[in-house]
Write a protein that holds these residues in place. Structure first.
Motif, PDB file in Angstrom:
ATOM      1  N   GLN A 146     -15.353  50.581  54.748  1.00  0.00           N
ATOM      2  CA  GLN A 146     -14.060  51.012  54.217  1.00  0.00           C
ATOM      3  C   GLN A 146     -13.947  50.627  52.746  1.00  0.00           C
ATOM      4  OE1 GLN A 146     -11.607  52.269  56.601  1.00  0.00           O
ATOM      5  NE2 GLN A 146     -10.435  53.025  54.856  1.00  0.00           N
ATOM      6  N   TYR A 147     -14.022  51.633  51.864  1.00  0.00           N
ATOM      7  CA  TYR A 147     -13.939  51.371  50.431  1.00  0.00           C
ATOM      8  C   TYR A 147     -12.589  51.772  49.836  1.00  0.00           C
ATOM      9  CZ  TYR A 147     -18.888  50.180  50.080  1.00  0.00           C
ATOM     10  OH  TYR A 147     -20.107  49.552  50.198  1.00  0.00           O
ATOM     11  N   GLY A 148     -11.825  52.605  50.526  1.00  0.00           N
ATOM     12  CA  GLY A 148     -10.528  53.031  50.007  1.00  0.00           C
ATOM     13  C   GLY A 148      -9.420  52.791  51.013  1.00  0.00           C
ATOM     14  N   ILE A 149      -8.273  52.307  50.539  1.00  0.00           N
ATOM     15  CA  ILE A 149      -7.074  52.150  51.367  1.00  0.00           C
ATOM     16  C   ILE A 149      -6.023  53.110  50.830  1.00  0.00           C
ATOM     17  CG2 ILE A 149      -5.288  50.596  52.224  1.00  0.00           C
ATOM     18  CD1 ILE A 149      -8.038  49.747  53.145  1.00  0.00           C
ATOM     19  N   PRO A 150      -5.604  54.123  51.621  1.00  0.00           N
ATOM     20  CA  PRO A 150      -4.637  55.103  51.120  1.00  0.00           C
ATOM     21  C   PRO A 150      -3.253  54.476  50.973  1.00  0.00           C
ATOM     22  CG  PRO A 150      -5.051  55.482  53.451  1.00  0.00           C
ATOM     23  CD  PRO A 150      -5.990  54.386  53.021  1.00  0.00           C
ATOM     24  N   THR A 151      -2.773  54.415  49.746  1.00  0.00           N
ATOM     25  CA  THR A 151      -1.500  53.745  49.474  1.00  0.00           C
ATOM     26  C   THR A 151      -0.381  54.723  49.160  1.00  0.00           C
ATOM     27  OG1 THR A 151      -2.729  51.852  48.631  1.00  0.00           O
ATOM     28  CG2 THR A 151      -0.405  51.953  48.064  1.00  0.00           C
ATOM     29  N   ASN A 288      -3.652  58.380  46.288  1.00  0.00           N
ATOM     30  CA  ASN A 288      -4.031  57.297  45.383  1.00  0.00           C
ATOM     31  C   ASN A 288      -4.458  56.129  46.272  1.00  0.00           C
ATOM     32  OD1 ASN A 288      -1.685  58.403  43.117  1.00  0.00           O
ATOM     33  ND2 ASN A 288      -3.722  57.830  42.432  1.00  0.00           N
ATOM     34  N   ASN A 289      -5.681  55.693  46.103  1.00  0.00           N
ATOM     35  CA  ASN A 289      -6.258  54.691  46.995  1.00  0.00           C
ATOM     36  C   ASN A 289      -6.534  53.380  46.278  1.00  0.00           C
ATOM     37  OD1 ASN A 289      -6.356  56.746  48.947  1.00  0.00           O
ATOM     38  ND2 ASN A 289      -8.385  57.392  48.259  1.00  0.00           N
ATOM     39  N   MET A 290      -6.429  52.296  47.030  1.00  0.00           N
ATOM     40  CA  MET A 290      -6.799  50.987  46.514  1.00  0.00           C
ATOM     41  C   MET A 290      -8.293  50.762  46.761  1.00  0.00           C
ATOM     42  SD  MET A 290      -3.968  49.723  45.327  1.00  0.00           S
ATOM     43  CE  MET A 290      -3.434  51.422  44.998  1.00  0.00           C
TER      44      MET A 290
END
Length: 388
Positions: A146-151, A288-290
């Motif tokens: 998991q490289y991106g967290i959808p914010t 936009n992802n963290m």
């Protein structure tokens, strides 16, 4: 050659560098918490957050810090992934920043280059509160990690003048010769190429597999289509930036344009009958992802970074961002927080925003990809369009 900041001195040195770069939010927020900047630097947890400007909540970060225990040093990254990736790969961005807030699609490339590291979602208690379809965005993972967290998520389409055009439900309005000179698109392939691809795939039955990740031949088809229409005088302009987008609508220069939903809200504030289309061809979804930068691991702030992202999903940030910009953090925690704090946020309005965005994703959506496989060709083709 890049100069590495020694990790034992990184906190104080990178704060100095961030201030030189124009990141003044830390001192202001620390002051609002009743702390001197010296005391804050010594005693409180912080993360350096390099994000798209629309992710910033300004002075409200102080309230966030009181609740979450983490105060971000926010720096605007300019929202252009080309320079962002260059600064991560060959510049000093990993010396300065811990967390990136980027348009989705670059995760795979950044992971391959080794400039970001995976998240451990077991350390993000609120991760499971993210709506399933947001967790299923295709570019959040690479090699099973998991490289991106959808914010922040939303889906874009067409802004139009209902008093001039009636109901609009197709991107075909943008290419309708009857509206020659009265339509516009954004001067950015990341949005306009995918809008055209969605239209050609769904309404013209052209052989396009994924509008967000076009093959060389598909991209040529889409761009030749746009170039022909530009040469024919179809477009009033290719607009660039929030202000110009708003002015095209506010000055009644166009009757329809592809663009961002907040422009609709701004047009309504100015007394115009502006609507946002629900296209039969489908929406362009975006996030936009963290991402967790490699430098966070080198400085030992990975746990603080996870705590910060968990806080973004806890409800307060979602309520504040929704109220300020109409943007959505994809979790029911927003409504729960609003119900617990009705004097600050209207629960019905928070719920309505969530249902509005959910409804978009209940239909056909094609995901925006800020870094498609052929992105260099996209750049070349877009320059040809500008020069046409």
């Amino acid at each position: 050659m890049k100069t590495r900041i020694p990790s034992r001195h990184s906190n104080i040195q990178r704060r100095d560098l961030l201030k030189l770069a124009g990141a003044g939010g830390l001192a202001a927020a620390a002051g609002s918490l009743g702390l001197s900047s010296r005391a804050f630097a010594a005693d409180a947890k912080s993360v350096a957050f390099w994000g798209t400007a629309t992710l910033d909540i300004g002075a409200k970060w102080a309230d966030f810090a009181k609740q979450v225990g983490i105060l971000p040093e926010f720096t605007d990254n300019g929202n252009d992934l080309g320079p962002v990736i260059a600064r991560l790969a060959a510049g000093n961005a990993n010396d300065l920043f811990d967390i990136g807030g980027f348009q989705g699609g670059a995760e795979k490339e950044l992971a391959r280059q080794g400039v970001i590291i995976p998240w451990d979602v077991s350390k993000i208690a609120n991760y499971n509160s993210i709506w399933q379809w947001a967790r299923d965005i295709p570019y959040l993972k690479h090699d099973g990690k998991q490289y991106g967290i959808p914010t922040v998520v939303n889906a874009d389409s067409i802004i139009y003048r209902a008093d001039k055009l009636g109901k609009v439900d197709s991107y075909g309005v943008i290419f309708d010769p009857k509206l020659k000179g009265r339509v516009a698109m954004e001067d950015a392939w990341i949005n306009s190429a995918i809008f055209a691809a969605i239209y050609l795939k769904e309404s013209e039955n052209k052989p396009i597999k994924d509008p967000g990740n076009l093959s060389e031949s598909e991209l040529g088809l889409v761009m030749e289509f746009l170039i022909k229409h530009k040469k024919d005088g179809q477009f009033r302009t290719f607009w660039n930036g929030w202000e110009q987008g708003v002015q095209l609508v506010a000055n009644e220069e166009v009757d329809a344009m592809t663009g961002w939903e907040p422009i609709v809200y701004e047009g309504r504030k100015r007394g115009l009958k502006v609507e946002y289309a629900a296209p039969v061809e489908g929406y362009e979804g975006w996030a936009n992802n963290m991402v967790l930068l490699k430098g966070a691991g080198e400085r030992g702030v990975v746990d603080a970074a996870h705590q910060f992202v968990n806080g973004l999903l806890a409800g307060f940030y979602g309520c504040e961002l929704g109220q300020a910009r109409g943007y959505l953090v994809p979790t029911d925690n927003n409504v729960a927080y609003a119900k617990a704090h009705p004097a600050e946020y209207k629960p019905d309005a928070v719920a309505a925003l969530g249902e509005h965005v959910k409804a978009k994703f209940g239909g056909k959506v094609f995901w925006q990809n800020a870094r498609p496989d052929n992105f260099q060709l996209y750049e070349e083709w877009w320059q040809k369009l500008r020069n046409a």
